[in-house]
Design an enzyme around this catalytic site. Structure first.
Site: not given
Length: 295
Positions: A12, A37, A61, A126, A130
């Protein structure tokens, strides 16, 4: 030549970055996981040495928040290890890196906006992955690495909350939406514009927050989407997070401050209501196109 390279270009946000760069006539190479990759350091280094971009925008991500709880190793491989490899490749070729991150690096229990320098404290796998990616960028590229945190992202492409609510509103559905999580609904197009602003001119290392201004809850956002769709906002009913059975805890507070935009002399973000009103037509146009194709 001021070349840009975009990773995660089929997502997006990546699509919006690519679109804006094309509209400005900037030479840009959009890559997705089929063409690069990121978990392969040699492939990443080879790509950057071949293209020689001035700016790299990392929109790639592992974003499965719930899936990361049962496979934190894979989330860390994509969101941290691969990011470190990308940052090192940028250091080796002299490219600047704009790396997209998330509000999940915070604990989510504040009551005032998180500043760019606020202490982090992720409570999900998650978020931990990050945060490790952020730390890698800032360590490997102290002078040319920029972390751009965003939250509550939506847009015309891919699955997102605004698009889902717009679809249900047009069907006349009644929905139950949580009213105990607060954030800043942010169009991908706005974040793409902010990334381009950061990529122009001198390098601006460190952390920036790319969200809209103002706050609402998911319930408040859903009601506004129903209103824009011409549906009855009372078809949106409030509930709380205890009704959701999800592996990963969602932040109760996802509100980010924007002090560094003003300090850098860059335009202030739009208010979330203004942004939603402007973006809604694009979201619904994409939905109508999908329905037309299905027919």
């Amino acid at each position: 030549m001021n070349r840009w390279l975009i990773t995660g270009a089929s997502g997006m946000l990546g699509r919006e970055v690519s679109r804006l760069l094309a509209a400005e006539g900037v030479c840009a190479l959009p890559l997705d996981r089929r063409t690069l990759d990121l978990t392969d350091p040699r492939a990443v280094e080879s790509a950057l040495r071949r293209v020689r971009p001035a700016v790299v925008v990392n929109c790639a991500a592992y974003t499965d928040v719930d899936g990361a709880e049962s496979d934190e190793e894979q989330a860390h491989r994509v969101n941290a290890d691969a990011v470190r490899g990308l940052a090192r490749a940028c250091a080796g070729t002299g490219a600047r890196l704009l790396h997209v991150s998330t509000d999940y690096v915070f604990s989510g229990d504040a009551t005032t906006p998180y500043t760019e320098g606020a202490p982090t404290g992720p409570r999900t796998a998650y978020g931990r992955s990050k945060l490790a990616g952020e730390q890698a960028v800032l360590a490997e590229l102290p002078h040319t690495g920029t972390v751009v945190r965003t939250a509550w992202l939506y847009g015309a492409h891919g699955r997102n909350f605004v698009r889902t609510m717009a679809e249900r509103a047009t069907r006349g559905a009644t929905v139950d939406v949580v009213d105990d999580q607060t954030g800043q609904p942010t169009p991908a197009r706005d974040v793409a514009g902010q990334l381009l602003a950061l990529g122009r001119g001198p390098a601006r290392p460190g952390v920036f927050h790319a969200t809209t201004r103002g706050t609402t809850t998911w319930y408040g956002l859903a009601r506004e989407v129903f209103r824009l769709a011409g549906a009855d906002p009372d078809h949106v009913r409030p509930t709380d997070s205890t009704t959701l059975d999800r592996p990963a805890r969602r932040p109760a507070w996802s509100v980010l401050g924007h002090d560094r935009w003003a300090a850098a002399g860059l335009p202030a973000p739009r208010h979330w209501r203004d942004a939603l009103a402007a973006e809604y037509t694009r979201v619904t146009a994409a939905l109508e196109g999908a329905v037309s194709c299905a027919r």
